[in-house]
Write a protein that holds these residues in place. Structure first.
Motif, short mmCIF file in Angstrom:
data_model
loop_
_atom_site.label_atom_id
_atom_site.label_comp_id
_atom_site.label_asym_id
_atom_site.label_seq_id
_atom_site.Cartn_x
_atom_site.Cartn_y
_atom_site.Cartn_z
N ALA A 293 -17.28 -93.57 -56.90
CA ALA A 293 -18.71 -93.86 -56.68
C ALA A 293 -18.92 -94.72 -55.44
N ARG A 294 -17.92 -95.50 -55.06
CA ARG A 294 -18.03 -96.32 -53.85
C ARG A 294 -17.92 -95.48 -52.58
N GLN A 295 -17.15 -94.38 -52.66
CA GLN A 295 -16.93 -93.65 -51.41
C GLN A 295 -17.76 -92.37 -51.28
N ARG A 296 -18.26 -91.83 -52.38
CA ARG A 296 -19.03 -90.58 -52.30
C ARG A 296 -20.47 -90.88 -51.85
N VAL A 297 -20.88 -90.26 -50.76
CA VAL A 297 -22.23 -90.50 -50.23
C VAL A 297 -23.14 -89.33 -50.56
N GLN A 298 -24.25 -89.62 -51.22
CA GLN A 298 -25.33 -88.64 -51.45
C GLN A 298 -26.65 -89.40 -51.33
N GLY A 299 -27.67 -88.73 -50.81
CA GLY A 299 -28.95 -89.42 -50.58
C GLY A 299 -28.79 -90.47 -49.49
N ILE A 303 -22.91 -93.29 -53.83
CA ILE A 303 -23.63 -93.01 -55.09
C ILE A 303 -23.64 -94.21 -56.03
N ILE A 304 -22.76 -95.19 -55.81
CA ILE A 304 -22.76 -96.39 -56.66
C ILE A 304 -24.07 -97.17 -56.50
N GLU A 305 -24.79 -96.88 -55.41
CA GLU A 305 -26.07 -97.57 -55.20
C GLU A 305 -27.23 -96.92 -55.95
N ILE A 309 -26.03 -94.16 -61.70
CA ILE A 309 -24.56 -94.29 -61.61
C ILE A 309 -24.16 -95.73 -61.95
N LYS A 310 -24.95 -96.68 -61.44
CA LYS A 310 -24.67 -98.10 -61.71
C LYS A 310 -24.66 -98.36 -63.21
N LEU A 311 -25.70 -97.86 -63.89
CA LEU A 311 -25.81 -98.09 -65.34
C LEU A 311 -24.70 -97.38 -66.10
N LYS A 312 -24.37 -96.17 -65.66
CA LYS A 312 -23.29 -95.43 -66.32
C LYS A 312 -21.99 -96.22 -66.20
#
Ligand code: FAD
Length: 406
Positions: A293-299, A303-305, A309-312
Protein backbone atom coordinates in the motif's frame (compact mmCIF):
# COMPACT_ATOMS: atom_id res chain seq x y z
CA UNK A 1 7.85 -2.62 9.91
CA UNK A 2 7.23 0.97 11.03
CA UNK A 3 4.61 0.23 13.72
CA UNK A 4 6.00 -0.37 17.19
CA UNK A 5 6.30 -3.76 18.79
CA UNK A 6 4.88 -3.94 22.32
CA UNK A 7 7.49 -6.49 23.40
CA UNK A 8 9.61 -3.65 24.81
CA UNK A 9 10.87 -5.65 27.77
CA UNK A 10 12.73 -8.44 26.01
CA UNK A 11 16.12 -9.18 27.57
CA UNK A 12 19.30 -8.83 25.51
CA UNK A 13 19.43 -12.63 25.13
CA UNK A 14 15.83 -12.78 23.95
CA UNK A 15 16.43 -9.92 21.50
CA UNK A 16 19.56 -11.51 20.09
CA UNK A 17 17.71 -14.83 19.64
CA UNK A 18 14.84 -13.03 17.91
CA UNK A 19 17.20 -11.10 15.64
CA UNK A 20 19.18 -14.21 14.75
CA UNK A 21 16.03 -16.17 13.78
CA UNK A 22 14.62 -13.12 11.96
CA UNK A 23 17.80 -12.89 9.85
CA UNK A 24 17.73 -16.64 9.14
CA UNK A 25 14.06 -16.31 8.25
CA UNK A 26 14.59 -13.40 5.86
CA UNK A 27 17.78 -14.66 4.22
CA UNK A 28 17.27 -18.42 4.07
CA UNK A 29 13.77 -19.62 5.04
CA UNK A 30 11.49 -17.16 3.18
CA UNK A 31 13.41 -17.28 -0.15
CA UNK A 32 13.61 -21.08 0.01
CA UNK A 33 9.89 -21.30 0.80
CA UNK A 34 8.98 -19.09 -2.17
CA UNK A 35 11.13 -21.20 -4.50
CA UNK A 36 9.87 -24.56 -3.16
CA UNK A 37 6.25 -23.40 -3.32
CA UNK A 38 6.59 -22.86 -7.08
CA UNK A 39 7.74 -26.43 -7.80
CA UNK A 40 4.90 -28.18 -9.62
CA UNK A 41 5.89 -31.67 -8.47
CA UNK A 42 6.31 -32.15 -4.68
CA UNK A 43 8.89 -34.85 -5.46
CA UNK A 44 11.24 -31.98 -6.42
CA UNK A 45 10.82 -30.36 -2.99
CA UNK A 46 12.69 -33.25 -1.37
CA UNK A 47 15.09 -34.00 -4.24
CA UNK A 48 18.85 -33.79 -3.71
CA UNK A 49 20.03 -30.22 -4.20
CA UNK A 50 16.63 -28.77 -3.26
CA UNK A 51 16.64 -25.55 -1.20
CA UNK A 52 14.81 -27.56 1.49
CA UNK A 53 18.12 -29.03 2.57
CA UNK A 54 19.71 -25.58 2.95
CA UNK A 55 16.95 -24.75 5.43
CA UNK A 56 17.38 -28.01 7.35
CA UNK A 57 21.16 -27.65 7.54
CA UNK A 58 21.28 -23.96 8.45
CA UNK A 59 18.61 -24.51 11.12
CA UNK A 60 20.88 -27.14 12.66
CA UNK A 61 24.07 -25.11 12.26
CA UNK A 62 22.40 -22.28 14.18
CA UNK A 63 21.58 -24.78 16.93
CA UNK A 64 17.84 -24.15 16.69
CA UNK A 65 17.11 -27.90 16.70
CA UNK A 66 18.62 -28.18 20.19
CA UNK A 67 16.37 -25.80 22.05
CA UNK A 68 14.08 -28.53 23.47
CA UNK A 69 16.95 -30.79 24.56
CA UNK A 70 18.51 -30.63 27.99
CA UNK A 71 22.24 -30.15 28.51
CA UNK A 72 22.52 -33.80 29.55
CA UNK A 73 21.78 -34.60 25.88
CA UNK A 74 24.01 -31.83 24.49
CA UNK A 75 21.08 -29.43 24.14
CA UNK A 76 20.35 -25.95 25.49
CA UNK A 77 16.91 -26.22 27.13
CA UNK A 78 18.23 -24.87 30.44
CA UNK A 79 19.45 -21.69 28.69
CA UNK A 80 16.07 -21.10 27.10
CA UNK A 81 13.16 -19.23 28.63
CA UNK A 82 9.52 -18.89 27.66
CA UNK A 83 9.98 -15.76 25.55
CA UNK A 84 12.89 -17.26 23.64
CA UNK A 85 10.70 -20.20 22.64
CA UNK A 86 7.97 -17.74 21.72
CA UNK A 87 10.13 -15.50 19.52
CA UNK A 88 11.74 -18.43 17.68
CA UNK A 89 8.33 -19.93 16.86
CA UNK A 90 6.79 -16.64 15.83
CA UNK A 91 9.73 -15.62 13.63
CA UNK A 92 9.76 -19.02 11.92
CA UNK A 93 6.02 -18.71 11.23
CA UNK A 94 6.60 -15.21 9.87
CA UNK A 95 9.26 -16.53 7.48
CA UNK A 96 7.44 -19.60 6.12
CA UNK A 97 4.73 -21.57 7.93
CA UNK A 98 5.25 -24.87 6.10
CA UNK A 99 9.00 -24.92 6.68
CA UNK A 100 8.49 -23.91 10.31
CA UNK A 101 6.19 -26.92 10.78
CA UNK A 102 8.71 -29.16 9.05
CA UNK A 103 11.50 -28.06 11.44
CA UNK A 104 9.22 -28.49 14.47
CA UNK A 105 7.96 -31.98 13.54
CA UNK A 106 11.53 -32.98 12.83
CA UNK A 107 12.63 -32.96 16.46
CA UNK A 108 9.56 -34.67 17.96
CA UNK A 109 10.67 -38.32 18.13
CA UNK A 110 14.10 -37.35 19.43
CA UNK A 111 12.66 -35.03 22.08
CA UNK A 112 10.44 -37.91 23.28
CA UNK A 113 13.56 -40.14 23.41
CA UNK A 114 14.99 -37.97 26.19
CA UNK A 115 12.17 -39.09 28.47
CA UNK A 116 12.41 -42.80 27.69
CA UNK A 117 14.34 -44.95 30.19
CA UNK A 118 15.91 -46.86 27.28
CA UNK A 119 19.66 -46.28 26.74
CA UNK A 120 19.56 -46.66 22.95
CA UNK A 121 16.71 -44.15 22.64
CA UNK A 122 18.59 -41.73 24.86
CA UNK A 123 21.61 -42.18 22.57
CA UNK A 124 19.36 -41.35 19.65
CA UNK A 125 18.42 -38.06 21.31
CA UNK A 126 22.14 -37.26 21.66
CA UNK A 127 22.83 -38.18 18.04
CA UNK A 128 20.05 -35.85 16.90
CA UNK A 129 21.49 -32.94 18.85
CA UNK A 130 24.92 -33.55 17.30
CA UNK A 131 23.55 -33.97 13.78
CA UNK A 132 24.23 -30.78 11.80
CA UNK A 133 23.83 -32.52 8.43
CA UNK A 134 20.13 -33.34 8.90
CA UNK A 135 20.70 -37.08 8.61
CA UNK A 136 18.13 -37.67 11.36
CA UNK A 137 14.65 -36.38 10.59
CA UNK A 138 11.52 -36.94 12.62
CA UNK A 139 7.81 -36.97 12.02
CA UNK A 140 4.60 -37.30 14.02
CA UNK A 141 2.48 -40.10 12.54
CA UNK A 142 -1.09 -39.98 13.82
CA UNK A 143 -3.64 -39.39 11.05
CA UNK A 144 -4.86 -42.41 9.10
CA UNK A 145 -6.97 -42.52 5.93
CA UNK A 146 -10.03 -43.47 8.05
CA UNK A 147 -9.20 -41.55 11.22
CA UNK A 148 -8.62 -37.79 11.28
CA UNK A 149 -10.73 -35.91 13.84
CA UNK A 150 -11.34 -39.27 15.54
CA UNK A 151 -7.97 -38.87 17.25
CA UNK A 152 -9.38 -36.04 19.33
CA UNK A 153 -13.09 -36.89 19.38
CA UNK A 154 -13.25 -40.69 19.17
CA UNK A 155 -12.81 -41.29 22.90
CA UNK A 156 -13.47 -44.87 23.98
CA UNK A 157 -15.74 -45.77 21.06
CA UNK A 158 -14.34 -48.98 19.48
CA UNK A 159 -15.63 -47.79 16.06
CA UNK A 160 -13.04 -45.02 16.24
CA UNK A 161 -10.07 -47.21 17.21
CA UNK A 162 -6.84 -46.66 15.21
CA UNK A 163 -6.44 -48.80 12.09
CA UNK A 164 -2.68 -49.08 12.58
CA UNK A 165 -2.53 -51.91 15.12
CA UNK A 166 0.24 -53.27 17.29
CA UNK A 167 0.04 -56.81 18.68
CA UNK A 168 2.51 -57.81 21.37
CA UNK A 169 4.34 -61.06 20.62
CA UNK A 170 7.15 -61.82 23.06
CA UNK A 171 9.50 -58.83 23.10
CA UNK A 172 8.12 -57.23 19.96
CA UNK A 173 5.05 -55.45 18.72
CA UNK A 174 3.94 -56.58 15.26
CA UNK A 175 2.66 -53.44 13.54
CA UNK A 176 0.28 -53.40 10.56
CA UNK A 177 -1.66 -50.61 8.85
CA UNK A 178 -1.26 -47.26 7.12
CA UNK A 179 -0.73 -43.66 8.18
CA UNK A 180 -2.27 -41.00 5.94
CA UNK A 181 -0.52 -38.86 3.35
CA UNK A 182 -0.83 -35.96 5.80
CA UNK A 183 2.15 -36.97 7.94
CA UNK A 184 4.49 -33.97 7.82
CA UNK A 185 8.02 -35.04 6.76
CA UNK A 186 6.40 -38.42 5.98
CA UNK A 187 8.61 -39.16 2.96
CA UNK A 188 11.90 -37.94 4.42
CA UNK A 189 11.70 -38.91 8.09
CA UNK A 190 14.08 -41.46 9.57
CA UNK A 191 12.06 -41.83 12.80
CA UNK A 192 8.44 -41.36 13.82
CA UNK A 193 6.44 -40.72 16.92
CA UNK A 194 3.95 -43.43 16.00
CA UNK A 195 0.43 -43.56 17.44
CA UNK A 196 -0.76 -47.15 17.29
CA UNK A 197 -3.87 -49.01 18.44
CA UNK A 198 -3.08 -51.62 21.09
CA UNK A 199 -6.53 -52.38 22.53
CA UNK A 200 -9.26 -51.66 19.95
CA UNK A 201 -12.03 -52.31 22.50
CA UNK A 202 -11.02 -49.03 24.20
CA UNK A 203 -11.18 -46.97 21.00
CA UNK A 204 -8.70 -44.10 20.90
CA UNK A 205 -8.00 -44.56 24.61
CA UNK A 206 -6.51 -47.97 23.75
CA UNK A 207 -3.65 -46.45 21.76
CA UNK A 208 0.05 -46.40 22.58
CA UNK A 209 2.84 -44.12 21.40
CA UNK A 210 6.07 -45.59 20.08
CA UNK A 211 9.34 -44.32 18.70
CA UNK A 212 9.61 -46.11 15.37
CA UNK A 213 12.76 -46.17 13.22
CA UNK A 214 11.43 -45.96 9.69
CA UNK A 215 14.07 -48.23 8.15
CA UNK A 216 12.63 -51.36 9.79
CA UNK A 217 11.72 -54.18 7.38
CA UNK A 218 8.06 -53.98 6.33
CA UNK A 219 7.89 -50.15 6.24
CA UNK A 220 7.28 -48.40 2.92
CA UNK A 221 6.26 -44.88 1.83
CA UNK A 222 3.83 -43.37 -0.63
CA UNK A 223 4.29 -40.43 -2.96
CA UNK A 224 4.74 -36.88 -1.63
CA UNK A 225 1.37 -35.16 -1.27
CA UNK A 226 0.48 -32.38 -3.73
CA UNK A 227 -1.56 -29.70 -1.97
CA UNK A 228 -2.85 -26.14 -2.05
CA UNK A 229 -0.81 -24.52 0.72
CA UNK A 230 2.37 -25.04 2.75
CA UNK A 231 3.81 -26.71 -0.32
CA UNK A 232 7.41 -26.58 0.97
CA UNK A 233 6.28 -28.90 3.79
CA UNK A 234 6.80 -32.49 2.66
CA UNK A 235 3.91 -34.82 3.49
CA UNK A 236 3.45 -38.49 2.65
CA UNK A 237 1.88 -41.74 3.74
CA UNK A 238 3.66 -44.55 5.60
CA UNK A 239 2.74 -48.24 5.34
CA UNK A 240 3.46 -50.93 7.95
CA UNK A 241 3.40 -54.61 7.06
CA UNK A 242 4.30 -57.06 9.83
CA UNK A 243 6.85 -54.61 11.19
CA UNK A 244 8.69 -55.97 14.24
CA UNK A 245 9.13 -53.14 16.70
CA UNK A 246 11.04 -53.85 19.94
CA UNK A 247 8.66 -53.67 22.91
CA UNK A 248 10.86 -51.12 24.68
CA UNK A 249 10.22 -48.63 21.84
CA UNK A 250 6.55 -48.42 22.91
CA UNK A 251 7.41 -45.60 25.29
CA UNK A 252 3.80 -44.74 26.18
CA UNK A 253 1.77 -47.98 26.28
CA UNK A 254 -1.19 -46.42 28.11
CA UNK A 255 -2.49 -43.28 26.41
CA UNK A 256 -5.18 -42.44 28.97
CA UNK A 257 -2.63 -42.33 31.81
CA UNK A 258 -0.37 -40.18 29.63
CA UNK A 259 -3.18 -37.71 28.92
CA UNK A 260 -4.14 -37.51 32.61
CA UNK A 261 -0.51 -36.80 33.57
CA UNK A 262 -0.24 -34.22 30.82
CA UNK A 263 -3.34 -32.35 31.94
CA UNK A 264 -2.18 -32.40 35.56
CA UNK A 265 1.46 -31.61 34.92
CA UNK A 266 1.17 -28.49 32.77
CA UNK A 267 3.38 -27.54 29.85
CA UNK A 268 2.80 -26.77 26.20
CA UNK A 269 0.68 -28.78 23.79
CA UNK A 270 1.41 -28.79 20.05
CA UNK A 271 -1.50 -26.34 19.63
CA UNK A 272 0.26 -23.75 21.82
CA UNK A 273 3.08 -23.60 19.30
CA UNK A 274 0.64 -23.52 16.37
CA UNK A 275 -1.06 -20.46 17.89
CA UNK A 276 2.26 -18.62 18.15
CA UNK A 277 3.51 -19.75 14.74
CA UNK A 278 0.37 -18.64 12.89
CA UNK A 279 0.32 -15.34 14.78
CA UNK A 280 3.67 -14.88 13.02
CA UNK A 281 2.14 -15.72 9.64
CA UNK A 282 -0.72 -13.27 10.30
CA UNK A 283 1.86 -10.56 10.96
CA UNK A 284 3.61 -11.43 7.70
CA UNK A 285 0.31 -10.92 5.82
CA UNK A 286 -0.19 -7.52 7.48
CA UNK A 287 3.37 -6.43 6.65
CA UNK A 288 2.94 -7.45 3.01
CA UNK A 289 -0.25 -5.37 2.89
CA UNK A 290 1.40 -2.28 4.40
CA UNK A 291 4.48 -2.52 2.17
CA UNK A 292 2.39 -2.80 -0.99
CA UNK A 293 0.00 0.00 0.00
CA UNK A 294 2.98 2.33 0.52
CA UNK A 295 4.37 1.78 -2.95
CA UNK A 296 1.30 1.27 -5.18
CA UNK A 297 0.15 4.58 -6.66
CA UNK A 298 -3.46 5.09 -7.79
CA UNK A 299 -5.36 8.38 -7.93
CA UNK A 300 -1.94 10.07 -8.03
CA UNK A 301 -0.97 9.00 -4.47
CA UNK A 302 0.23 5.82 -2.73
CA UNK A 303 -2.96 3.84 -2.01
CA UNK A 304 -2.16 3.89 1.73
CA UNK A 305 -3.35 7.50 1.61
CA UNK A 306 -6.84 6.44 0.61
CA UNK A 307 -9.12 6.21 3.66
CA UNK A 308 -10.59 2.80 2.80
CA UNK A 309 -7.10 1.26 2.59
CA UNK A 310 -6.01 3.02 5.79
CA UNK A 311 -9.01 1.66 7.70
CA UNK A 312 -8.60 -1.82 6.26
CA UNK A 313 -4.96 -1.87 7.37
CA UNK A 314 -5.94 -0.63 10.82
CA UNK A 315 -8.49 -3.42 11.19
CA UNK A 316 -5.93 -5.98 10.04
CA UNK A 317 -3.45 -4.54 12.54
CA UNK A 318 -5.98 -4.89 15.41
CA UNK A 319 -6.74 -8.48 14.47
CA UNK A 320 -3.08 -9.47 14.22
CA UNK A 321 -2.12 -7.83 17.49
CA UNK A 322 -5.12 -9.40 19.29
CA UNK A 323 -4.18 -12.88 18.02
CA UNK A 324 -0.51 -12.43 18.95
CA UNK A 325 -1.41 -11.14 22.41
CA UNK A 326 -3.73 -14.06 23.11
CA UNK A 327 -1.12 -16.52 21.86
CA UNK A 328 1.58 -15.00 24.02
CA UNK A 329 -0.59 -15.01 27.16
CA UNK A 330 -1.66 -18.63 26.62
CA UNK A 331 1.88 -19.77 25.78
CA UNK A 332 3.29 -18.08 28.89
CA UNK A 333 0.58 -19.58 31.12
CA UNK A 334 1.15 -23.10 29.79
CA UNK A 335 4.92 -22.75 30.16
CA UNK A 336 5.13 -21.13 33.57
CA UNK A 337 2.02 -21.67 35.67
CA UNK A 338 2.53 -25.37 36.41
CA UNK A 339 -0.89 -26.00 34.89
CA UNK A 340 -1.93 -26.34 31.27
CA UNK A 341 -5.05 -24.91 29.64
CA UNK A 342 -5.98 -27.00 26.63
CA UNK A 343 -9.02 -24.76 26.27
CA UNK A 344 -6.80 -21.72 25.69
CA UNK A 345 -4.35 -23.64 23.50
CA UNK A 346 -7.12 -24.80 21.13
CA UNK A 347 -8.66 -21.32 21.13
CA UNK A 348 -5.24 -19.85 20.34
CA UNK A 349 -4.77 -22.20 17.38
CA UNK A 350 -8.23 -21.27 16.08
CA UNK A 351 -7.75 -17.51 16.58
CA UNK A 352 -4.28 -17.33 15.01
CA UNK A 353 -4.99 -19.53 11.99
CA UNK A 354 -8.29 -17.80 11.19
CA UNK A 355 -6.70 -14.39 11.71
CA UNK A 356 -3.86 -15.28 9.36
CA UNK A 357 -6.39 -16.41 6.75
CA UNK A 358 -8.65 -13.35 7.10
CA UNK A 359 -5.80 -10.86 7.16
CA UNK A 360 -4.14 -12.50 4.13
CA UNK A 361 -7.49 -12.31 2.30
CA UNK A 362 -7.86 -8.61 3.15
CA UNK A 363 -4.27 -8.01 2.06
CA UNK A 364 -5.10 -9.57 -1.33
CA UNK A 365 -7.90 -6.99 -1.62
CA UNK A 366 -5.32 -4.25 -1.03
CA UNK A 367 -3.08 -5.73 -3.71
CA UNK A 368 -5.93 -5.70 -6.24
CA UNK A 369 -5.17 -7.85 -9.28
CA UNK A 370 -1.56 -8.24 -8.21
CA UNK A 371 -2.76 -10.10 -5.12
CA UNK A 372 -3.87 -12.93 -7.35
CA UNK A 373 -0.58 -13.09 -9.22
CA UNK A 374 2.15 -15.62 -8.46
CA UNK A 375 4.61 -12.69 -8.71
CA UNK A 376 3.70 -11.59 -5.18
CA UNK A 377 4.03 -13.54 -1.94
CA UNK A 378 0.64 -12.65 -0.50
CA UNK A 379 -1.23 -15.35 -2.44
CA UNK A 380 1.18 -17.94 -0.98
CA UNK A 381 0.61 -16.65 2.55
CA UNK A 382 -3.16 -16.91 1.92
CA UNK A 383 -2.85 -20.54 0.80
CA UNK A 384 -0.50 -21.39 3.69
CA UNK A 385 -2.96 -19.89 6.19
CA UNK A 386 -5.88 -21.82 4.68
CA UNK A 387 -4.11 -25.13 5.23
CA UNK A 388 -3.50 -24.20 8.87
CA UNK A 389 -7.22 -24.21 9.68
CA UNK A 390 -7.17 -28.00 9.12
CA UNK A 391 -3.56 -28.75 10.07
CA UNK A 392 -3.03 -30.74 13.29
CA UNK A 393 -6.79 -30.87 13.73
CA UNK A 394 -9.72 -29.11 12.03
CA UNK A 395 -10.36 -25.99 14.14
CA UNK A 396 -13.98 -26.98 14.87
CA UNK A 397 -12.99 -30.53 15.88
CA UNK A 398 -10.29 -29.21 18.22
CA UNK A 399 -12.84 -26.88 19.79
CA UNK A 400 -15.38 -29.68 20.26
CA UNK A 401 -12.70 -31.70 22.06
CA UNK A 402 -12.27 -29.10 24.80
CA UNK A 403 -15.48 -27.03 24.82
CA UNK A 404 -16.83 -29.07 27.79
CA UNK A 405 -14.09 -27.45 29.91
CA UNK A 406 -16.24 -24.30 29.79
C1 FAD B 1 -0.70 -28.90 6.57
C2 FAD B 1 -1.09 -30.11 7.36
C3 FAD B 1 -0.13 -30.76 8.14
C4 FAD B 1 -0.48 -31.93 8.84
N1 FAD B 1 0.49 -32.59 9.55
C5 FAD B 1 0.21 -33.80 10.12
C6 FAD B 1 1.23 -34.55 10.78
O1 FAD B 1 2.37 -34.12 10.89
N2 FAD B 1 0.91 -35.76 11.27
C7 FAD B 1 -0.35 -36.29 11.15
O2 FAD B 1 -0.56 -37.40 11.61
N3 FAD B 1 -1.36 -35.57 10.57
C8 FAD B 1 -1.10 -34.34 10.05
N4 FAD B 1 -2.11 -33.61 9.43
C9 FAD B 1 -3.45 -34.18 9.35
C10 FAD B 1 -4.46 -33.42 10.18
O3 FAD B 1 -4.20 -33.58 11.54
C11 FAD B 1 -5.86 -33.90 9.76
O4 FAD B 1 -6.08 -33.50 8.43
C12 FAD B 1 -6.92 -33.36 10.67
O5 FAD B 1 -6.84 -33.95 11.93
C13 FAD B 1 -8.34 -33.59 10.12
O6 FAD B 1 -8.54 -34.91 9.75
P1 FAD B 1 -9.22 -35.22 8.34
O7 FAD B 1 -8.45 -34.47 7.34
O8 FAD B 1 -9.29 -36.69 8.23
O9 FAD B 1 -10.66 -34.59 8.41
P2 FAD B 1 -11.98 -35.29 9.04
O10 FAD B 1 -11.70 -35.76 10.42
O11 FAD B 1 -12.51 -36.27 8.07
O12 FAD B 1 -12.97 -34.06 9.16
C14 FAD B 1 -13.78 -33.62 8.07
C15 FAD B 1 -14.84 -32.65 8.59
O13 FAD B 1 -15.74 -33.33 9.47
C16 FAD B 1 -15.78 -32.73 10.76
N5 FAD B 1 -15.85 -33.80 11.78
C17 FAD B 1 -15.10 -34.93 11.82
N6 FAD B 1 -15.42 -35.68 12.90
C18 FAD B 1 -16.38 -35.01 13.56
C19 FAD B 1 -17.12 -35.27 14.76
N7 FAD B 1 -16.92 -36.38 15.48
N8 FAD B 1 -18.03 -34.37 15.14
C20 FAD B 1 -18.26 -33.25 14.42
N9 FAD B 1 -17.57 -32.94 13.27
C21 FAD B 1 -16.66 -33.81 12.85
C22 FAD B 1 -14.46 -31.94 10.86
O14 FAD B 1 -14.56 -30.85 11.76
C23 FAD B 1 -14.23 -31.51 9.41
O15 FAD B 1 -14.93 -30.32 9.13
C24 FAD B 1 -1.79 -32.43 8.76
C25 FAD B 1 -2.75 -31.75 8.01
C26 FAD B 1 -2.42 -30.61 7.31
C27 FAD B 1 -3.48 -29.91 6.50
Amino acid sequence: MPYSDLDFNLTDEQKSMRDMVRKFGAEVVRPAGVELDKLADPVDVIAEGSKLWDVFKTYRELGLHKTAFSKAFGGMAEDMDTMMGYVITEEMGYADAGLAISMGACSMPFAYCQMAPVPELQDLARQYVEDTEANLIGCWAITEPDHGSDWGLGGEDPKCAPSVRGVLKGDEYIINGQKAAWVSNGNIATHAVLHVGLDPSKGMMGQGIAICPLDLPGISRGKPLNKIGQRPLNQGEIFFEDVQLPKKYMIIPDYSLFMEARRAGGGQTPMSGMAVLFGGLAKAALDEGIAYARQRVQGGVPIIEHKNIKLKLFEMFMQVESARSFARRMYTFNAESGASSLLHAMAGKWISTETAFKVASEAIQIFGGNGLSKEYQIEKIFRDARAAMIEDGVNESLALGVADDL
